[in-house]
Structure formats: structure tokens, C-alpha cells
Write a protein that holds these residues in place. Sequence first.
Motif, PDB file in Angstrom:
ATOM      1  N   ILE A  10      37.320  13.617 -72.481  1.00  0.00           N
ATOM      2  CA  ILE A  10      37.371  13.846 -70.823  1.00  0.00           C
ATOM      3  C   ILE A  10      38.300  14.569 -70.520  1.00  0.00           C
ATOM      4  CG2 ILE A  10      36.131  11.415 -70.119  1.00  0.00           C
ATOM      5  CD1 ILE A  10      38.897  10.330 -69.884  1.00  0.00           C
ATOM      6  N   GLU A  11      39.382  15.042 -71.298  1.00  0.00           N
ATOM      7  CA  GLU A  11      40.377  15.797 -70.753  1.00  0.00           C
ATOM      8  C   GLU A  11      40.011  17.200 -71.043  1.00  0.00           C
ATOM      9  OE1 GLU A  11      42.584  15.291 -68.817  1.00  0.00           O
ATOM     10  OE2 GLU A  11      42.440  13.088 -69.015  1.00  0.00           O
ATOM     11  N   GLN A  45      50.162  34.596-101.055  1.00  0.00           N
ATOM     12  CA  GLN A  45      50.137  34.241-102.530  1.00  0.00           C
ATOM     13  C   GLN A  45      49.536  35.344-103.271  1.00  0.00           C
ATOM     14  OE1 GLN A  45      50.468  30.666-104.213  1.00  0.00           O
ATOM     15  NE2 GLN A  45      52.393  30.687-102.615  1.00  0.00           N
ATOM     16  N   THR A 102      52.430  20.305 -98.021  1.00  0.00           N
ATOM     17  CA  THR A 102      51.687  21.301 -98.651  1.00  0.00           C
ATOM     18  C   THR A 102      52.820  22.131 -99.235  1.00  0.00           C
ATOM     19  OG1 THR A 102      49.776  21.785 -97.228  1.00  0.00           O
ATOM     20  CG2 THR A 102      50.605  23.799 -98.395  1.00  0.00           C
ATOM     21  N   GLU A 156      42.846  13.972 -89.147  1.00  0.00           N
ATOM     22  CA  GLU A 156      43.238  14.011 -87.908  1.00  0.00           C
ATOM     23  C   GLU A 156      43.650  12.805 -87.148  1.00  0.00           C
ATOM     24  OE1 GLU A 156      41.593  16.540 -84.573  1.00  0.00           O
ATOM     25  OE2 GLU A 156      40.140  16.776 -85.886  1.00  0.00           O
ATOM     26  N   LEU A 160      45.498  20.553 -91.773  1.00  0.00           N
ATOM     27  CA  LEU A 160      46.598  21.143 -92.844  1.00  0.00           C
ATOM     28  C   LEU A 160      48.017  20.232 -92.842  1.00  0.00           C
ATOM     29  CD1 LEU A 160      47.466  23.025 -95.264  1.00  0.00           C
ATOM     30  CD2 LEU A 160      48.495  24.375 -93.269  1.00  0.00           C
ATOM     31  N   VAL A 189      45.989  28.962 -92.639  1.00  0.00           N
ATOM     32  CA  VAL A 189      45.753  28.501 -94.205  1.00  0.00           C
ATOM     33  C   VAL A 189      45.291  29.972 -95.099  1.00  0.00           C
ATOM     34  CG1 VAL A 189      44.243  27.443 -95.774  1.00  0.00           C
ATOM     35  CG2 VAL A 189      45.005  26.344 -93.723  1.00  0.00           C
ATOM     36  N   GLY A 196      55.816  27.197-107.003  1.00  0.00           N
ATOM     37  CA  GLY A 196      55.597  28.110-105.962  1.00  0.00           C
ATOM     38  C   GLY A 196      54.194  28.464-105.965  1.00  0.00           C
ATOM     39  N   LEU A 197      53.071  27.913-106.846  1.00  0.00           N
ATOM     40  CA  LEU A 197      51.870  28.410-106.592  1.00  0.00           C
ATOM     41  C   LEU A 197      51.115  27.407-105.530  1.00  0.00           C
ATOM     42  CD1 LEU A 197      51.252  30.549-108.849  1.00  0.00           C
ATOM     43  CD2 LEU A 197      49.451  28.749-109.537  1.00  0.00           C
ATOM     44  N   LEU A 198      50.511  27.907-104.637  1.00  0.00           N
ATOM     45  CA  LEU A 198      49.977  27.261-103.381  1.00  0.00           C
ATOM     46  C   LEU A 198      49.289  26.105-103.985  1.00  0.00           C
ATOM     47  CD1 LEU A 198      50.081  27.269-100.297  1.00  0.00           C
ATOM     48  CD2 LEU A 198      47.965  28.760-100.226  1.00  0.00           C
ATOM     49  N   ARG A 254      43.683   4.863 -71.561  1.00  0.00           N
ATOM     50  CA  ARG A 254      44.489   5.920 -72.516  1.00  0.00           C
ATOM     51  C   ARG A 254      45.888   5.420 -72.850  1.00  0.00           C
ATOM     52  NH1 ARG A 254      41.789  11.544 -72.982  1.00  0.00           N
ATOM     53  NH2 ARG A 254      40.181  10.515 -73.887  1.00  0.00           N
ATOM     54  N   LEU A 288      47.451  23.326-101.403  1.00  0.00           N
ATOM     55  CA  LEU A 288      47.180  22.887-100.283  1.00  0.00           C
ATOM     56  C   LEU A 288      47.068  21.383-100.098  1.00  0.00           C
ATOM     57  CD1 LEU A 288      44.826  25.746 -98.832  1.00  0.00           C
ATOM     58  CD2 LEU A 288      47.207  25.252 -98.191  1.00  0.00           C
ATOM     59  N   THR A 314      53.646  22.717-102.960  1.00  0.00           N
ATOM     60  CA  THR A 314      53.777  24.139-103.541  1.00  0.00           C
ATOM     61  C   THR A 314      55.185  24.243-104.412  1.00  0.00           C
ATOM     62  OG1 THR A 314      52.345  24.391-101.745  1.00  0.00           O
ATOM     63  CG2 THR A 314      53.670  26.424-102.982  1.00  0.00           C
ATOM     64  N   VAL A 372      40.969   6.947 -68.118  1.00  0.00           N
ATOM     65  CA  VAL A 372      42.432   7.428 -68.117  1.00  0.00           C
ATOM     66  C   VAL A 372      43.453   6.273 -68.268  1.00  0.00           C
ATOM     67  CG1 VAL A 372      44.165   8.715 -66.654  1.00  0.00           C
ATOM     68  CG2 VAL A 372      41.501   9.479 -66.895  1.00  0.00           C
TER      69      VAL A 372
END
Lengths: 281, 396
Positions: free
Chosen positions: A124-125, A84, B208, B226, B203, A77, B217-219, B189, B221, B212, B186
Motif C-alpha cells: 500500500i505504500e 574477485q 558474506t 527478506e 544478500l 553482488v 578471501g575467496l568470495l 501496521r 556469498l 569470505t 496503516v
Amino acid sequence: MSPRFTGSKTYVATDDLRLSVNAAITLGRPLLIKGEPGTGKTRLAEEVARGLGMPLLEWHIKSTTKAQQGLYEYDAVSRLRDSQLGDPKVHDIANYIVPGMLWQAFESDTPVVLLIDEIDKADIEFPNDLLRELDRMEFYVYETRQLIRAKQRPLVFITSNNEKDLPDAFLRRCFFHYIRFPDKETMEQIVEVHYPGIKKALLREALEAFFAVREVPGLKKKPSTSELLDWLKLLLAEDIPPEALRTDDRKSIIPPLHGALLKNEQDVHLFERLVFMSRRS
Amino acid sequence: MLSQFFFTLREHQVPVTIPEYLTLLEALKGDVIGPNIDEFYLLARSALVKDETHFDKFDRAFAAFYRGVEAATGPSHEIPLEWLRKQAELNLSAEEKALIESLGGWDELMKRFRERLEEQKERHEGGKKWIGTAGKSPFGAYGFNPEGIRIGQQESRNRSAVKVWDAREFRNLDGDVQLGTRNLKVALRRLRRFAREGAASELDLDSTIDHTARNAGLLDLQLRPERHNAVKVLLLLDIGGSMDEHSRLCSELFSAARAEFRHLEFFYFHNCVYDHVWNDNRRRHGARTATWDLMHRFNADYRLIFVGDATMSPFEILRPGGSLEYMNEDAGADWLQRLTDVYQRSIWLNPTPEENWGYHYTIGVIRDLMGGRMFPLTLDGLERGMRALARKGPLL
Ligand SMILES: Nc1ncnc2c1ncn2[C@@H]1O[C@H](COP(=O)(O)OP(=O)(O)O)[C@@H](O)[C@H]1O
Ligand SMILES: [Mg+2]
């Protein structure tokens, strides 16, 4: 001959603990330390570092910590932002590689103590993901095609509160030490280290009361060394006389300032109820 | 003599491994301890035992070993360190290492060795004959043994040693693997379905780039949450009387499932599911949830896992009013049918050993009602179960 750890003025190391530490130092293997919270696991690494005159690198593990973070992270990032802004730095990817604790430990010119604290907090990993790096003492940085190899084998201390089982392959590579909860004698020494010159009478009564509280059945969290030390600090500050802690029948007294020993509200209630009941009978 | 220590530990069920034993030998060669049996004890424990719950077994094994040492060197608190060190000679030459490689490498050797140990454990008496004695076993041949035979020089002997291994059938030791929460986790899992949820912290490169570009072209983000295991699990546990003997296993499974699945709902039943389940395991006193409500509250996205021994009277499954506890209007089988209709991905885990399933009529009945998706509560069973949960419909 490798350096030896002999304990220190500020830390009480029992014989068995010293031996495990020295075995790990001599063979250059990680030392895994388990034990109840407050038994001095984290402190041990600090003391060994100080005792041997080595820098200490601390890596405190959280549930979200990834093994890779101990090696390095690529800060894409920042690089994107710099591009830029037309920053010339952007042309070298190495400017955006952020070394982790293991890398720092490997790069150091003098050997360091590396503490991986509370490893059982992670996934755990996690320990398995570090096996190779800890074994070979090297890893590869793909972005810069760089091999990072330890200039000096760091002393690796790993602590665990036993929240999760650790993988066997990982355990096989470590020396292991389980710090038992200190007995009265050891505890006296530990207290003296923290409060040199504390009055013998007070210490004796306080330890009696402390170990009695630990024996109360059904406590969610037994008071540990840290709580004892906190409590003693209060007793000393308030100038509580040893007599205030003493009774013929240990069960029938609530020690002054016991809130420092029992931090869990349910435990306080349980304790007070038990004392109250034993007074009536 | 020192290798005997290793076997004594194994005989006492202390789970030591060769690499750890080698570490101990290495430490004996280094100057870690003085000539003192107490220090040897501590060093050995630190190098060989990685779990304090095994310390007691270790102590008993050590006592047995020490009786042997006394017999050999006379009673004394001092052990001749030189003597111990001699035991620790383990200098492999380059040729010897090459030879190990030619035999399939160190790991392969260790694997075979481990298997040999397992066999020895079973055949306690005869075992020493083919592991403990100098030179007659691969163990001796690799110099682990005090009088260990040097490999390069004793080719014929060495080759015969290899034959000894090859003559042994490889055993699949996996079945012996202790369950334990780690292994359970395990296995669980395998049941993963990743989804992004929670705070945006990662990210999102594609997005992005897209934004962008749109932004001249201006970043611009773009972050996203997750990936997490988003699989949803509904766990129904049998706490009928006959389940008591499996309680430890079930609670291990339970704690592993809790750690592994962020979306875990659990309820309890007695022998078979009827029109309600219990919210906590102090069954008789606790709050209940109607099974209909359960099916409305948790949608078909949930994977349903029953845990129970499926051992009861056939009436309890097949007849209205068959429950031992109250007058159930609909038969247990009807409820099972309704549940498995809603939750197309469902399995039944049974702590009863699979080889005994044939002795209980109702196990077969429930298994049929589950479309064959019943698995033993072992590592292997759990893995098969998790695979079955990944897809809908009956097993073929
Ligand atoms: N053996 C010891 N000698 C001196 N202080 C000790 C000892 N054990 C514990 N303590 C004290 O107890 C407190 C808790 O120690 P810490 O290392 O944080 O415990 P842990 O990491 O095991 O939870 C610290 O303030 C430490 O100084
Ligand atoms: Mg700590």
C-alpha cells in the motif's frame, strides 16, 4: 498544442475516455485507469503509444515490486564477483547501477508512454514512494551522485483493478478514468475491431447470450471482453451458426463452448444448474 | 461562479481538494475541451473525482451547479468557454508567491483553507460570507475567485483576510477521518515485528564477509530471507445480535487485518467467551474449537485482539450458567482471565463510541477484566491499541 489521442483502428475509445487521455497528455499528469479486468486498461496504453508514435515502456507490478526498482538498483553482488575475478570494470560503480523503468523513461530523447500496470498489486505504500519522482520528474542516484531528470515528460498511464485503495496524496495528482463495462453498442464495435466483417447475425446472437450470462446472479467471475473475444474466436473456428445461439427463452439454453466464457468451475456448475432448473419449470 | 462549483461539490460531500481544482483550471486554460458543457462535465470529473463511488454524488452536484450557470447565462447547451476561462485566471506573480510563503507556505495555506471549508460545511448558510465572496476571504485574495483581488496591490485587505483565518480556531479534523480499509491497514501496521522467513533472496553482507574471510578471501556469498512482518495475531470477534449494526466496520477491520498479518487466526464468539469459540461466522451451524485447545494451539507469542461491544447482561460475564445459549460451567470472567493470562499482550476493541461506554455497566466490567486495555474501534483507538499490544501487562 499537444498531440491528441483519437482512438485507433484496433481500439475503441469512448468519448469520455478520449477526453481523459487528452487532458492527461495536455497537462502532463498521470492518468489512473480503473475498471473490471478485461475492460482494456492495459491495451489503452499500448494504443496511445502506437497512436502517438511513441515508444512504450511497460512496468508490470507484482506484490513484491518496490518503488526503488522503478528508479534503479545497485547490483552489489555482480560487483563483488567481478572484484574477485579482477575485472577492471569493478572500479566504476556506475557499471553496477541498473536503471529501472522510470529512469529509462526519463532518459529517452523522445517522449515515451510509461505504463505502470496493476499498481494495486504492490504494497500500500508503493504509490506514495513514487509521488516525488512522478511529480518532479527527477530523482537522485546516491551511489554515483547523479541527478536523473526527465528530458521529456513521459505520459504516465497507471492501471488498477481496485484490489487496494490508493493513497489520497497520490490520487490528487492524477487524472482519473473509470472504464465502465461496455454497453452492447460499444461491445459490438470492439468485436468488429477484432473480427472485422463478422456476420451481423452471429454477432447479435452472441452478444445477447454473452450479456445474459453476465446477468446470472452469483457468478464469481463475470465473463469480460477478453472472454467474449476468446469465445467468438471458437465460435468462428467451429463455424457455429447463429441459430445455435438463439432461443425464445434465453434462460433455457447453454450456449455452445460456454467453457470459454466461464472459466471458474463453480461458475460453470452454477450456470448449468440454473439453466437446468429453468428448463424444468 | 466557477469557484461556486467547487463549493457545490463540497456541499454534496464530493471530496475534492484545492490542488485538484487548480488542475481543472489549468486544463480549462489549456485546449483540452471545446465550449461544450458535456465536455466540461467530463473534464471536471476526470480532474476532481478519483473514485467511481463518488460519481453519483458528483452528478447531483453538477446538476445543482448547472442550474446556477443557466440562471447566469441563459439556458443553452453551449457554455461560453471564454467565460469559463476567465474564471480560471490564476496568474500569481513572483511577489504573490513570496507572500504565500511568508504566510506559512502553500501547504499551510491549503490546510487552513481546508479547515475553513469544513467549518463552512457545518455552517452552510453563513459559510458563503467568508469563503465564497470575492476578496473578503483568503480564498478570494488568492485569485481563485473570478474577481479575485491581486494580493500585492491590496495590502490592507489582504491583511484583514489573514486575520479572518487567525481568528478561527484550528480544528482537529482527524476524528472525522473515514476509517476505510486503507486507514485501518496503516493503523494496523504499527503492530509489526519483523523476522526473516521464506526463501533466501537477499544478500547478507556481514555473513558474506565473515564466510569470505574464513574462505581465505575467496568470495562465499551468503543469502538470507527478506524481512517480513512476523507478528502473530489471534482475533476473536463477537457476532452476537447487538453487533449487527457494527458489521460493516468489523468486516473492514477484518479484511484489513487479513491483508496486513501473515499469521492471523480468527474465531467468533457470542457476547462473551466461554469454553468454546466458533470457527466461522455462521455460528450456530459451524464447527467449534474448545477454548482450552485454542490456548494450547496458539502459544503466548500471539497477540490477542477481541472485537466486541461488551454490551450484555452482567450475568453473562460474572455467573456460571449466565450464558443465554447453554449451561456454561465457568463464568465468562474466568475464561477472559485464562485467556489474558496466556496472552499477556491482548486488547479489546469496542465499536461502541467511547463517549457512550459509561452507559453500559458491562463495558466497564470487561474493561477492568482486560486491565484497562479496551479501545474504541476508531483510527485513534486502533493506534492506541496497537501501541498497547506492543507491551505486556495492564495499562497504567
Ligand atoms: N475498447 C476496446 N477496444 C478493443 N479491444 C478491447 C477493448 N477493451 C478490451 N479489449 C480487448 O480485451 C482484452 C483485454 O484487454 P486488457 O487491456 O488486457 O484489459 P485489462 O487490462 O483492463 O484487464 C484485450 O484483448 C483487448 O484487445
Ligand atoms: Mg491489464
